[in-house]
Enzyme design. Structure first.
Site, PDB file in Angstrom:
ATOM      1  N   LYS A  14       0.903  -1.332   0.000  1.00 48.25           N
ATOM      2  CA  LYS A  14      -0.003   0.046   0.129  1.00 48.25           C
ATOM      3  C   LYS A  14       0.956   1.319  -0.114  1.00 48.25           C
ATOM      4  CE  LYS A  14      -0.929  -2.768   2.896  1.00 48.25           C
ATOM      5  NZ  LYS A  14      -0.954  -4.233   2.758  1.00 48.25           N
ATOM      6  N   ASP A 105       4.513  -2.995  11.078  1.00 50.04           N
ATOM      7  CA  ASP A 105       3.078  -2.595  10.742  1.00 50.04           C
ATOM      8  C   ASP A 105       2.327  -2.568  11.792  1.00 50.04           C
ATOM      9  OD1 ASP A 105       3.175  -5.280  11.222  1.00 50.04           O
ATOM     10  OD2 ASP A 105       2.022  -5.900   9.396  1.00 50.04           O
ATOM     11  N   THR A 129      -3.005 -10.361   6.218  1.00 47.03           N
ATOM     12  CA  THR A 129      -2.759 -11.663   5.974  1.00 47.03           C
ATOM     13  C   THR A 129      -2.885 -12.405   7.454  1.00 47.03           C
ATOM     14  OG1 THR A 129      -0.968 -10.920   4.389  1.00 47.03           O
ATOM     15  CG2 THR A 129      -1.126 -13.325   5.103  1.00 47.03           C
TER      16      THR A 129
END
Ligand SMILES: Nc1ncnc2c1ncn2[C@@H]1O[C@H](COP(=O)(O)OP(=O)(O)O)[C@@H](O)[C@H]1O
Ligand SMILES: CC(C)(COP(=O)(O)O)[C@@H](O)C(=O)NCCC(=O)O
Length: 262
Positions: A14, A105, A129
């Site tokens: 992203k 993240d 995920t």
């Protein structure tokens, strides 16, 4: 000054420019490289002055992107989790036993969340995920702590595991219902409830330990699919699709400020 923000996850990359985190672009990579030419051309057209990225996955892709930045003399930084983030607006403390073990993240999603929804303790759910469910405690106005969190397979990974582990099950997702009456509906309901149940349980535990209600904020590629089901249990759920990029924006803005004061 055009700062490029990049969030490289296990399924998708992203990205946005600083200031446009609300309109991120997504490239599903699945560790392949077919899209790189178009992606790099799009980045080059922006003429970025630097890159701030988070990566937890796809080392070959991270390496390739780094080489691309080097080839074009674009300064880059793959930012790591921190022990503490401090700005004039927000302080976020990392209480992981080893703060550097926390996924970059997850740290930046937490940072993005405290900027997106200030003033309360937050349960930050990232449905990528993996599904991560992280407790961000507000310890004083403007001060937060990453108090702990859970990691489970994301819904697509759960589905894959089910069908790979039990090949006799038909590889079909039906509808979630209260009393599923077909295999496809039973699978869809089971997978969704596993995700929703994880989040609701984490919310109960966090509220019990914090002694007050907490706000659930959800992001990630599967959020649009899961949010309507979670909202049945958590009506005041917030959904944001760009928490990691928002966190990276906070890091990038802080770096800009430091540079300007040099
Ligand atoms: N078109 C799509 N392609 C791939 N995954 C998708 C798509 N639409 C929704 N998803 C869901 O989004 C998840 C990936 O979300 P994302 O937040 O990008 O994950 P990561 O940060 O791990 O790369 C997938 O595992 C899947 O559940
Ligand atoms: C838990 C994760 C695999 C989630 O990755 P994602 O689903 O966002 O691609 C990633 O944040 C990670 O590798 N974390 C390191 C271990 C930890 O956070 O404890």
């Amino acid at each position: 000054m055009t700062v490029l923000l990049v969030d490289l996850g296990n399924t998708a990359l992203k990205w946005s420019v600083l200031g446009s985190e609300e309109e991120p672009k997504t490239v599903v990579h699945r560790a392949q490289s077919h899209f790189k030419k178009d992606l790099y051309a799009a980045w080059l057209a922006l003429n970025p002055t630097r890159v701030v990225g988070s990566t937890v996955a796809a080392p070959a892709l991270a390496f390739s992107a780094t080489k691309f930045f080097n080839d074009h003399r674009i300064p880059w930084e793959w930012v790591r989790p921190q022990k503490v983030f401090e700005s004039d607006e927000v302080v976020l403390e990392n209480r992981y036993a080893n703060p550097m073990q926390l996924g970059a993240d997850r740290w930046h999603a937490a940072l993005g969340a405290v900027h997106a929804a200030q003033g309360e303790s937050l349960l930050v759910v990232h449905t990528g995920t993996a599904t991560t469910v992280d407790s961000i405690e507000m310890t004083a106005p403007g001060r937060y702590a990453f108090a702990g969190g859970r990691i489970a397979p994301g819904i697509t990974l759960m589905q894959k595991g089910l069908f790979e582990g039990i090949p006799t099950l038909p590889d079909a997702m039906g509808e979630a219902t209260d009393l599923p009456k077909s295999t496809a509906d039973a699978v869809a309901t089971g997978l969704i409830d596993a995700q929703v149940g994880l989040i609701v349980r984490a919310k109960h535990v966090f509220e019990r330990t914090a002694g007050r209600p907490v706000r659930v904020i959800m992001a990630g590629g599967a959020a649009a699919y899961l949010a309507p089901h979670l909202r049945q249990e958590v009506p005041d759920l917030l959904v944001h699709h760009n928490l990691v990029l928002r966190g990276l924006a906070a890091r990038a803005a802080q770096k800009e400020e430091k540079e300007n004061h040099r």
